[in-house]
Design an enzyme around this catalytic site. Sequence first.
Site, mmCIF file in Angstrom:
data_model
loop_
_atom_site.group_PDB
_atom_site.id
_atom_site.type_symbol
_atom_site.label_atom_id
_atom_site.label_comp_id
_atom_site.label_asym_id
_atom_site.label_seq_id
_atom_site.Cartn_x
_atom_site.Cartn_y
_atom_site.Cartn_z
ATOM 1 N N HIS A 172 1.107 -1.244 -0.097
ATOM 2 C CA HIS A 172 0.040 -0.107 0.027
ATOM 3 C C HIS A 172 0.862 1.345 0.003
ATOM 4 C CE1 HIS A 172 -3.184 -3.033 0.943
ATOM 5 N NE2 HIS A 172 -2.546 -3.249 2.076
ATOM 6 N N ARG A 216 -1.312 -4.389 -6.141
ATOM 7 C CA ARG A 216 -1.277 -5.706 -6.553
ATOM 8 C C ARG A 216 0.074 -6.022 -7.339
ATOM 9 N NH1 ARG A 216 -6.257 -6.673 -8.885
ATOM 10 N NH2 ARG A 216 -7.184 -6.446 -6.901
ATOM 11 N N GLU A 252 -1.526 -0.866 8.193
ATOM 12 C CA GLU A 252 -2.251 -1.986 8.896
ATOM 13 C C GLU A 252 -1.640 -2.656 9.791
ATOM 14 O OE1 GLU A 252 -3.863 -3.459 5.379
ATOM 15 O OE2 GLU A 252 -2.427 -4.971 4.941
ATOM 16 N N HIS A 290 3.143 -7.746 1.315
ATOM 17 C CA HIS A 290 2.830 -8.790 2.123
ATOM 18 C C HIS A 290 1.502 -9.493 1.506
ATOM 19 C CE1 HIS A 290 0.241 -5.005 2.286
ATOM 20 N NE2 HIS A 290 -0.817 -5.771 2.479
#
Length: 324
Positions: free
Chosen positions: A103, A198, A120, A178
């Site tokens: 991200h 992605r 996150e 991740h």
Amino acid sequence: MLNQFIKFRPILKEKIWGGSKLRTHLNKNSESDNLGESWEISDVKGDTSVVSNGDLKGKDLKELIKTYQADLVGDKVFKQFGNKFPLLIKFIDAKTPLSIQLHPNDKLAKERHDSFGKTEMWYVMQADEKANLIVGFQQNSNKEEYLKHLNNKSLLDILNVDEVKKGDVYFIPTGRIHAIGAGVLLAEIQQTSDITYRIYDWDRQDSEGNYRELHTELALDAIDFTAIPDYTTSYDESLNSSSEIVSCPYFTTNVLPIEGELFINHQDKDSFVIYMCVSGKVSFVHKNQEEILIAGETVLVPAKLKEFKLKSVEKSELLEVYIR
């Protein structure tokens, strides 16, 4: 005064990699065998949470913030974020692996997508035998090495893969590559953002034979190529006590194992507090109000509601989330 424990209707998301654990383990109301995510509290555009209990039932999160402002979120949070709720709270079930992804940070996300970045964390609630997570690089890398392995479809040769179990915690700052592996059920706490780059999706196709979009170019200058020795987050647990797991500028998360009764006082916080029940069953009691939380449920405690009691007949576990 806003003194209600607020629960929201889960926003359920079918995913190509989703499974049935959100239904079988966490009692989500769905017949789908491809249920990947339950958005518990969301202010993402097009996916705003709606209250499911009490006097505020039927109102959405945006209405609540506009009406109650700092009483709901806290003075500091309201000054910083205004009418936007800063966190997105989810449960995720991966029947098959998620794409390998990352991200962007706040700066890139603002410039490119007019969005927050997406820092996150994950708390593993259940993991099948040998289930794993991909987090970061094994050793420091660079664009050239990364692209070589990406093009050769050998990314796993340079990425860090950890087998996981219940209670494992991972902090995922922006830029860190991740992926959630097959067989993992987890709680995710993140900034309010749905921006994902992605980079590899296992060459899988959807039911119509289409591949999902990759973001190779966008990802290149967003990746953090630095490796660290251990990606797991260590923490202490004490019964009937909040123990800090993760603290960053975007959120603080504590783990709270509880059995019996516990008095809660949040006078030291200028923030809403979110509780995610990750095991067991806990009652939230304030005056003549009682709200029961079972595993897989989430409640928002307004900033104005500083004192209440928790009760649990069996040993249960909560995640406690707020902004410092």
